[in-house]
Every structure is written in C-alpha cells, then in structure tokens.
Design a protein around this motif. Structure first.
Motif, short mmCIF file in Angstrom:
data_model
loop_
_atom_site.label_atom_id
_atom_site.label_comp_id
_atom_site.label_asym_id
_atom_site.label_seq_id
_atom_site.Cartn_x
_atom_site.Cartn_y
_atom_site.Cartn_z
N LEU A 104 0.95 -1.03 -0.09
CA LEU A 104 -0.15 -0.04 -0.11
C LEU A 104 0.86 1.31 0.00
O LEU A 104 0.46 2.38 -0.71
CB LEU A 104 -0.85 -0.24 1.23
CG LEU A 104 -2.00 -1.27 1.38
CD1 LEU A 104 -2.63 -1.25 2.51
CD2 LEU A 104 -3.01 -0.74 0.16
N SER A 108 0.54 3.86 -2.96
CA SER A 108 0.06 5.44 -2.87
C SER A 108 1.13 6.35 -3.36
O SER A 108 0.91 7.36 -3.74
CB SER A 108 -0.24 5.56 -1.42
OG SER A 108 0.95 5.22 -0.33
N ALA A 112 0.70 9.19 -6.10
CA ALA A 112 1.18 10.60 -5.94
C ALA A 112 2.21 10.97 -6.96
O ALA A 112 2.02 12.13 -7.41
CB ALA A 112 1.72 10.77 -4.43
N TRP A 219 0.18 12.57 -1.28
CA TRP A 219 0.38 11.14 -1.19
C TRP A 219 -0.35 10.80 0.39
O TRP A 219 -0.85 9.50 0.21
CB TRP A 219 1.98 11.14 -0.83
CG TRP A 219 2.62 9.87 -0.75
CD1 TRP A 219 1.88 8.52 -0.71
CD2 TRP A 219 4.05 9.41 -0.05
NE1 TRP A 219 2.87 7.50 -0.22
CE2 TRP A 219 4.02 8.07 0.14
CE3 TRP A 219 4.97 10.22 0.41
CZ2 TRP A 219 5.24 7.55 0.69
CZ3 TRP A 219 5.97 9.33 0.74
CH2 TRP A 219 6.19 8.32 0.73
N ILE A 222 -4.04 9.85 -0.68
CA ILE A 222 -3.94 8.78 -1.35
C ILE A 222 -4.16 7.59 -0.74
O ILE A 222 -4.78 6.76 -0.79
CB ILE A 222 -2.99 8.73 -2.64
CG1 ILE A 222 -3.56 10.03 -3.59
CG2 ILE A 222 -3.25 7.23 -3.17
CD1 ILE A 222 -2.49 10.00 -4.72
N HIS A 223 -2.98 7.58 0.19
CA HIS A 223 -2.73 6.64 1.06
C HIS A 223 -3.87 6.22 2.23
O HIS A 223 -4.34 4.98 2.46
CB HIS A 223 -1.60 6.65 2.17
CG HIS A 223 -0.99 5.53 2.80
ND1 HIS A 223 -1.39 5.23 4.07
CD2 HIS A 223 -0.18 4.75 2.35
CE1 HIS A 223 -0.79 4.09 4.50
NE2 HIS A 223 -0.02 3.82 3.33
N ARG A 224 -4.56 7.53 2.94
CA ARG A 224 -5.60 7.16 3.25
C ARG A 224 -6.87 6.51 2.77
O ARG A 224 -7.68 5.72 3.11
CB ARG A 224 -6.03 8.54 4.20
CG ARG A 224 -5.12 8.99 5.03
CD ARG A 224 -5.73 10.20 5.88
NE ARG A 224 -6.30 11.16 5.11
CZ ARG A 224 -5.63 12.28 4.75
NH1 ARG A 224 -4.46 12.48 4.96
NH2 ARG A 224 -6.35 13.22 3.96
N ARG A 225 -6.96 7.12 1.42
CA ARG A 225 -8.01 6.41 0.81
C ARG A 225 -7.56 4.85 0.32
O ARG A 225 -8.75 3.86 0.46
CB ARG A 225 -8.29 6.94 -0.55
CG ARG A 225 -9.25 6.44 -1.82
CD ARG A 225 -10.64 6.84 -1.24
NE ARG A 225 -11.63 6.19 -2.14
CZ ARG A 225 -12.91 6.30 -1.93
NH1 ARG A 225 -13.35 6.47 -0.79
NH2 ARG A 225 -13.85 5.72 -2.75
N LEU A 226 -6.51 4.43 0.05
CA LEU A 226 -6.24 3.03 -0.28
C LEU A 226 -6.44 2.06 0.92
O LEU A 226 -7.08 0.96 0.93
CB LEU A 226 -4.92 3.00 -0.68
CG LEU A 226 -4.46 3.56 -1.99
CD1 LEU A 226 -2.99 3.31 -2.41
CD2 LEU A 226 -5.29 2.64 -3.03
#
Length: 497
Positions: A104, A108, A112, A219, A222-226
């Motif tokens: 992950l 992410s 980004a 970044w 996007i990581h929180r969403r993933l």
C-alpha cells in the motif's frame, strides 16, 4: 546533486544517530553523553517506484529551472525524517509489514508521483547553460526498505541526539547515468514493535517547502483512501508546472547561471557543522515555543525595543538566533562583532502578477538581517534579535520589496555561508504534521525532523505537533555548543515565569 561530484548526501552508513528534544523541566540537568555503540540499519530492499499511471502525454517533459530554483543549486539536499508510532503492535512485525503495509505504501507513492512526476526525473551534475529537470517514460523514484535496530522512542524525542544516528534513515539521491542524478528518494525504516520512519531526500533546486508539503499532502490523502481510512474521493489539487507564470524581465536566470558557473567548486561548506574540526560531534535537539511562551517573549520585545509588536515567527527565530550566538561565544565583549540572520519569504503572492499557490518549484525570496553586540557584556539579546527580524519582515509589505535585491541572491548565499549566518529551514505555516497524516494505524507523525540542518546551520521550524499552537525549533550544534544553547534557553524560560 552538485556539479562535478556526487551528491553530498551521507553515504549508506549503517550507524543510526538521534536528534534530541529538550523539555523546559530538565534544562538544568547535564546533557547525557553520546550513547555507546550505535545500533544498525539493515537494508532489505531497494526498488524503483514509477508514476502510476504514467504522466499524461500532454505534460511537459522538461521543467526549466527558474532563477528562484537556481538560488538553491549548490545547497545540500533537503532531508527529512518523519516518525510514525502505532499502538497496534501486531502491525509492527517485519514480515507482516512487508506483506500488508509495504504494497500500500508503494501504491500510494506511485499514485502521488502520477501528479508530481518531475520528482521521478533527473538533473545534470554539471550546470549547463539551460538547466532543467528532465522527465521521460520509465522514470522512477528509488525506494529503500530497511529495518532499524535503534531506540525508536529516543530517536523521535526532543532531547539532543547525535546526528550520526539519523543519517542511515535517509536515502541518497541515486545516479541516473550519463552525468545525471535523481532529484528525490524515499526510505521507509521499520522499527519492530515501535513504529516506522519515512526518510526523504529532495534536491533543493527542484522544489521548496511549500511544493514538498503539497506532494506530501497528496501522497498521504491517497494512502488514507487506499487503506480505507478516508471514504471520501481524494480531491487532488494538481501542481502547476508552467514556468511562464514566473516573470523574469531582468534576465536573472542567465545571470545566476553565469555566477554559479564562475563560482566553480566553491561550496557552502562554511555552514557544514559535520565538517568542522574539533566539533566533538553534532547533536540535534528540538525546543518548543508554546503560544504562552511566545506571548510573554513578544511582550518583552515590545517593552525592551522600539517594536510595537512582533510576530511569533520573529520571536522564536530571534530567541534561537541569540542563543546560537551565545553558544558560539558571543558575550557582548566586542562592540564591533556583527551577526547575520537569513530567512526566506514566500514570493508567490508578492510577485507581479502573483504566482498561483499550486505552482511547483521554488518561489522564495532571500532576506538578511545584521545585528551588532552591544559591547556591554550582554551580547545579542533575544529581544534585539527578534525586533531586527520583525523590522525586516515589516519592510516586505512594501510593494516589490521582496524582489528588489534579487540580482544579488546567489552572491548573498555565499556571503552568508562565509559569515556563518544563522538561517531558517521550514516554516510553521506549512502545516507538515497535518499534511503527513497517513491514516490508521499510523496517523500523523509524532515527530518530523529536518536532518539536513546539520549541513546548512539552519533552524528547522514547524508548527508544534500537538496541534495546540506554538512553534517547534530544531537546532543542530556541536555537542559543547548545544550545552551552552540549552542553558541559554533554560534561563530564558525561567526568566519569564
């Protein structure tokens, strides 16, 4: 990346060093000696992460460096470490992290980089007549994955820590062949049952702190969403790469290229604490200026100087500047002694026409303040230093003032280095702690350090990580000078009670 030599990034060392933070309560306690044998960092993997999906065909494949960028051509790369702790200890098993978290993390980062693809580009080692960040299909960012054996909690503290313990947490800029180097690199170091550290290295000629935080915020979102920590669709504010928004009616870019080429191999080593003989080792510590402390110091500035008011930024910088002068031996015995302080100011709103806020690159103006000792055994006081900085900030309100002396910026950088001027890296306005929120289980970083201040002699400024206002100031000094600075800070706080 420096002309004619490899980037001056610490080699892939294995010893870890820790920056230390001081609490007000322990200011009278002696500083602990350097820890005995340093632990090691074990590198598990080095891989390349490419923008995913690749940059759109219509995006520019080369970003010319503007005169704002060229000011920082010879600077050491900006190196930060972000420490993330987690209460979920089971996630900190190394095999589990590699299996669950690392994919992950890579995904992410790749997503980004799709928006910030020039970070996967490259710069030439030699300064050409037309310097630019070159981008092409297949570009990537080097990601290093490692396991740390040092004390995570100690490394992420405020107390003075040997910078040699932090360097292995930072990745070098990779060679990209044919006389060019990558401009950005990332390292993630896992500390079993404790936390992770994300280290980044960025060539300063490519982006300033505002652009770096813009990337980091993207970044992290996007990581929180993933990972499912944020159900909202990620609303990415795209970076603007159009160099046409930076006006250069005076031809400063050509002037700066010529001046940098003429300077040749003259570096900024006068700032570099790690190269100073007899330093006894360099330590990094964080000093916290709460809103209450800043308010009391501000009132003292107003009562002791002609300043009618003084911003929290000027107060914190002035106190730290005075403390460093004191630590270096400035005690007011020499009325001819003059001390310099350099800081940057954001030029996006001050340019004509203004530069959009999402512009990617450098857009900073340089300011320098000089103040003399009083010659009566007092030295440079925090109030005098703060008032001098605030006066320079007030002058920037004048239309065009921020860019008036731009032609001399490259020369000013070298003069400041030769004079060992105290300078500033980072800013509390950037909001780096909120920007770097990776979502559960890591959340916001518990500590962010700009480790490269060891090589620029700068103060590292950020907002206080607890979100309750105030400013944290990172200071790197030789061990003996840090003792003196710590005592100065303790006396300053005690005198306000």
């Amino acid at each position: 990346c420096w002309p004619s030599r490899e980037p001056r990034v610490p080699p892939r060392a294995v010893a870890l060093a820790t920056p230390v933070r001081f609490e007000v309560a322990d200011h009278e306690a002696p500083m602990a000696p350097a820890p005995a044998p340093l632990q090691h960092v074990t590198v598990l993997d080095r891989c390349e992460v490419s923008p995913s999906p690749p940059a759109a065909p219509g995006q520019p494949r080369a970003l010319p460096l503007t005169y704002f960028d060229l000011v920082f051509w010879d600077f050491p790369p900006v190196q930060r470490v972000l420490f993330y702790g987690s209460a979920e200890r089971d996630l900190l098993d190394v095999p589990g992290f590699l299996r669950r978290e690392l994919p992950l993390f890579k995904a992410s980062l790749a997503a980004a980089l799709h928006h910030f693809y020039p970070l996967a580009g490259r710069l030439p080692c030699e300064l050409p007549a037309e310097p630019e960040v070159a981008c092409s299909d297949g570009d990537s960012v080097r990601l290093t994955v490692a396991v740390g054996g040092d004390d995570f909690g100690d490394l992420a503290g405020d107390h003075p820590r040997d910078t040699a313990r932090l360097r292995p947490l930072l990745p070098p800029l990779p060679s990209r062949g044919r006389g060019s180097w990558g401009v950005f690199a990332v390292q993630v170091t896992v500390f079993p049952r404790a936390g992770i550290c994300v280290g980044t290295t960025l060539h300063h000629a490519v982006a300033d702190g505002s652009s770096y935080v813009h990337f980091l915020r993207t970044w992290a979102a996007i990581h929180r969403r993933l990972i499912g920590a944020d159900k909202k669709v990620v609303d990415v504010v795209p970076p603007l790469f159009d160099r046409g928004v930076v006006r250069d009616d005076s031809g400063l870019r050509e002037v700066f290229v010529r001046e940098l080429a003429e300077a040749g191999d003259e570096r900024l080593d006068d700032w570099d604490l790690s190269r100073r003989p007899g330093s006894g080792g360099v330590v990094l510590a964080t000093f916290r200026f709460t809103e209450e402390l800043l308010g009391r110091l501000g009132k003292r500035v107003e009562s002791e100087t002609s300043a009618r008011r003084c911003s929290p930024y000027a107060v914190a910088c002035g106190a730290a500047w005075a403390g460093i002068v004191h630590a270096r031996g400035g005690n007011g015995s020499n009325c001819n002694a003059r001390h310099q302080f350099g800081f940057v100011t954001g030029c996006k709103p001050r340019a004509s026409p203004p530069v959009p806020g999402n512009y990617f690159g450098n857009c900073l103006g340089l300011c320098c303040v000089e103040e003399a000792e009083d010659g009566h055994g007092v030295g440079l006081t925090p109030s005098a230093a703060s008032a001098a900085i605030w006066h320079a900030i007030e002058e920037l309100a004048e239309q065009g003032r921020a860019l008036r002396d731009a032609r001399g910026w490259v020369r000013l950088v070298r003069e400041c280095a030769a004079a060992r001027a105290v300078t500033v890296a980072g800013s509390p306005k950037l909001g780096i702690y909120a920007a770097a929120d990776m979502g559960a289980p890591w959340g916001r970083p518990r500590k962010v350090e700009i480790v490269s201040v060891e090589r620029t002699g700068a103060l590292a400024l950020a907002e206080n990580h607890d979100g309750r206002g105030g400013i944290e100031v990172g200071v790197a000094l030789p061990r003996g000078e840090m003792e003196a600075f710590r005592a100065f800070y303790g006396d300053l706080v005690a005198g306000l009670r």
